[in-house]
Design a protein around this motif. Structure first.
Motif, PDB file in Angstrom:
ATOM      1  N   TYR A  25       0.850  -1.189   0.000  1.00  0.00           N
ATOM      2  CA  TYR A  25       0.000   0.000   0.000  1.00  0.00           C
ATOM      3  C   TYR A  25       0.887   1.241   0.000  1.00  0.00           C
ATOM      4  CZ  TYR A  25       1.083   0.205   5.001  1.00  0.00           C
ATOM      5  OH  TYR A  25       1.734   0.259   6.192  1.00  0.00           O
ATOM      6  N   VAL A  26       0.278   2.391  -0.169  1.00  0.00           N
ATOM      7  CA  VAL A  26       0.993   3.661  -0.072  1.00  0.00           C
ATOM      8  C   VAL A  26       0.438   4.429   1.129  1.00  0.00           C
ATOM      9  CG1 VAL A  26       1.583   3.781  -2.520  1.00  0.00           C
ATOM     10  CG2 VAL A  26      -0.567   4.790  -1.716  1.00  0.00           C
ATOM     11  N   PRO A  27       1.215   5.334   1.707  1.00  0.00           N
ATOM     12  CA  PRO A  27       0.764   6.040   2.904  1.00  0.00           C
ATOM     13  C   PRO A  27      -0.457   6.940   2.698  1.00  0.00           C
ATOM     14  CG  PRO A  27       3.145   6.143   2.725  1.00  0.00           C
ATOM     15  CD  PRO A  27       2.635   5.579   1.439  1.00  0.00           C
ATOM     16  N   ALA A  28      -0.577   7.538   1.498  1.00  0.00           N
ATOM     17  CA  ALA A  28      -1.709   8.428   1.232  1.00  0.00           C
ATOM     18  C   ALA A  28      -1.956   8.503  -0.264  1.00  0.00           C
ATOM     19  CB  ALA A  28      -1.444   9.829   1.779  1.00  0.00           C
ATOM     20  N   VAL A  29      -3.226   8.715  -0.610  1.00  0.00           N
ATOM     21  CA  VAL A  29      -3.626   8.828  -2.010  1.00  0.00           C
ATOM     22  C   VAL A  29      -4.540  10.035  -2.147  1.00  0.00           C
ATOM     23  CG1 VAL A  29      -4.960   7.759  -3.880  1.00  0.00           C
ATOM     24  CG2 VAL A  29      -3.475   6.358  -2.448  1.00  0.00           C
ATOM     25  N   ARG A  30      -4.268  10.846  -3.162  1.00  0.00           N
ATOM     26  CA  ARG A  30      -5.179  11.943  -3.478  1.00  0.00           C
ATOM     27  C   ARG A  30      -6.127  11.471  -4.572  1.00  0.00           C
ATOM     28  NH1 ARG A  30      -4.165  18.302  -4.917  1.00  0.00           N
ATOM     29  NH2 ARG A  30      -6.381  18.761  -5.214  1.00  0.00           N
ATOM     30  N   SER A  31      -7.418  11.757  -4.380  1.00  0.00           N
ATOM     31  CA  SER A  31      -8.430  11.501  -5.392  1.00  0.00           C
ATOM     32  C   SER A  31      -9.331  12.723  -5.420  1.00  0.00           C
ATOM     33  CB  SER A  31      -9.236  10.241  -5.050  1.00  0.00           C
ATOM     34  OG  SER A  31     -10.210   9.994  -6.038  1.00  0.00           O
ATOM     35  N   GLY A  32      -9.267  13.475  -6.492  1.00  0.00           N
ATOM     36  CA  GLY A  32     -10.035  14.711  -6.587  1.00  0.00           C
ATOM     37  C   GLY A  32      -9.635  15.686  -5.511  1.00  0.00           C
ATOM     38  N   SER A  33     -10.598  16.115  -4.710  1.00  0.00           N
ATOM     39  CA  SER A  33     -10.352  17.108  -3.664  1.00  0.00           C
ATOM     40  C   SER A  33     -10.064  16.492  -2.302  1.00  0.00           C
ATOM     41  CB  SER A  33     -11.565  18.035  -3.538  1.00  0.00           C
ATOM     42  OG  SER A  33     -11.769  18.746  -4.725  1.00  0.00           O
ATOM     43  N   PHE A  34      -9.762  15.202  -2.276  1.00  0.00           N
ATOM     44  CA  PHE A  34      -9.562  14.530  -0.993  1.00  0.00           C
ATOM     45  C   PHE A  34      -8.262  13.745  -0.973  1.00  0.00           C
ATOM     46  CE2 PHE A  34     -14.084  15.086  -1.574  1.00  0.00           C
ATOM     47  CZ  PHE A  34     -14.440  15.711  -0.385  1.00  0.00           C
ATOM     48  N   VAL A  35      -7.659  13.687   0.199  1.00  0.00           N
ATOM     49  CA  VAL A  35      -6.513  12.816   0.448  1.00  0.00           C
ATOM     50  C   VAL A  35      -6.947  11.809   1.503  1.00  0.00           C
ATOM     51  CG1 VAL A  35      -4.155  12.642   1.316  1.00  0.00           C
ATOM     52  CG2 VAL A  35      -4.805  14.567  -0.137  1.00  0.00           C
ATOM     53  N   GLU A 146      -6.728   6.458  10.659  1.00  0.00           N
ATOM     54  CA  GLU A 146      -6.685   6.939   9.285  1.00  0.00           C
ATOM     55  C   GLU A 146      -7.548   8.188   9.194  1.00  0.00           C
ATOM     56  OE1 GLU A 146     -10.067   4.464   6.956  1.00  0.00           O
ATOM     57  OE2 GLU A 146      -8.348   3.256   7.615  1.00  0.00           O
ATOM     58  N   LEU A 147      -7.285   9.001   8.185  1.00  0.00           N
ATOM     59  CA  LEU A 147      -8.104  10.203   8.023  1.00  0.00           C
ATOM     60  C   LEU A 147      -8.324  10.538   6.563  1.00  0.00           C
ATOM     61  CD1 LEU A 147      -6.197  12.861   7.201  1.00  0.00           C
ATOM     62  CD2 LEU A 147      -5.574  12.725   9.591  1.00  0.00           C
ATOM     63  N   ILE A 148      -9.323  11.381   6.363  1.00  0.00           N
ATOM     64  CA  ILE A 148      -9.620  11.943   5.048  1.00  0.00           C
ATOM     65  C   ILE A 148      -9.533  13.442   5.195  1.00  0.00           C
ATOM     66  CG2 ILE A 148     -11.320  12.199   3.191  1.00  0.00           C
ATOM     67  CD1 ILE A 148     -12.573   9.546   4.254  1.00  0.00           C
ATOM     68  N   ALA A 149      -8.739  14.069   4.335  1.00  0.00           N
ATOM     69  CA  ALA A 149      -8.580  15.528   4.348  1.00  0.00           C
ATOM     70  C   ALA A 149      -9.064  16.086   3.014  1.00  0.00           C
ATOM     71  CB  ALA A 149      -7.109  15.905   4.555  1.00  0.00           C
ATOM     72  N   GLU A 150      -9.848  17.166   3.089  1.00  0.00           N
ATOM     73  CA  GLU A 150     -10.210  17.891   1.883  1.00  0.00           C
ATOM     74  C   GLU A 150      -9.090  18.861   1.570  1.00  0.00           C
ATOM     75  OE1 GLU A 150     -13.692  20.830   0.113  1.00  0.00           O
ATOM     76  OE2 GLU A 150     -13.800  20.167   2.196  1.00  0.00           O
ATOM     77  N   VAL A 151      -8.701  18.903   0.301  1.00  0.00           N
ATOM     78  CA  VAL A 151      -7.598  19.782  -0.106  1.00  0.00           C
ATOM     79  C   VAL A 151      -8.051  20.673  -1.255  1.00  0.00           C
ATOM     80  CG1 VAL A 151      -5.801  18.218   0.702  1.00  0.00           C
ATOM     81  CG2 VAL A 151      -6.619  18.001  -1.637  1.00  0.00           C
ATOM     82  N   GLY A 152      -7.392  21.799  -1.368  1.00  0.00           N
ATOM     83  CA  GLY A 152      -7.723  22.750  -2.429  1.00  0.00           C
ATOM     84  C   GLY A 152      -6.690  22.787  -3.515  1.00  0.00           C
TER      85      GLY A 152
END
Length: 152
Positions: A25-35, A146-152
């Motif tokens: 697995y990878v530590p984090a993945v960005r998909s659209g506006s979310f990590v 684990e978390l989900i972050a919204e990014v701009g």
């Protein structure tokens, strides 16, 4: 937005290096506006800060401190993926607590993660959350976040 760097400094914290994945697995993945982060364990300098089950070998206070470290490690994964300056808000936290039979303080344990996110991001750190008791976690750790972050 909040000044996450100043807030971490005020707390006496720095972002750690991202833990090397122990599987496929990878530590984090960005998909659209979310990590989305993978589950983070309470590693400090490559060592787990606690092992065992909450309510048995690990006290509520120790497990809560471990959850705080997990959240810091999750922020490091987000930072590596997109940079924390891009974070608009923390959307969701999921915490898993390896629990001794009869242990029901999972929400208190995962407050360690939630409180850190609030201290770092202020109102933008407020999030939806699940705190789940489980029988076992990888490497006999008492907590995983684990978390989900919204990014701009």
């Amino acid at each position: 937005m909040t000044d996450w760097k100043s807030n971490l400094e005020r707390l006496g914290l720095t972002l750690p290096k991202v833990a090397v994945p122990v599987a496929a697995y990878v530590p984090a993945v960005r998909s659209g506006s979310f990590v989305y982060t993978s589950g983070q364990l309470p590693f400090v300098d490559g060592e787990l800060i606690a092992v065992g089950k909450a309510g048995a070998e690990v006290s509520v206070e120790q497990a809560k401190a471990a959850a705080r470290i997990c959240a810091l490690n999750a922020l490091a994964a987000v930072h590596e993926a997109v940079g924390l300056d891009a974070v608009v808000r923390i959307v969701k936290v999921v915490g898993f607590v390896a629990s001794a039979p009869g242990f029901t303080d999972q929400p208190i344990v995962i407050n360690g993660a939630s409180e850190l996110l609030g201290e770092v991001f202020g109102e933008f750190g407020a999030h939806a959350r699940s705190a789940v008791g489980v029988a076992e976690l990888p490497r006999n750790t008492p907590v995983e976040v684990e978390l989900i972050a919204e990014v701009g």
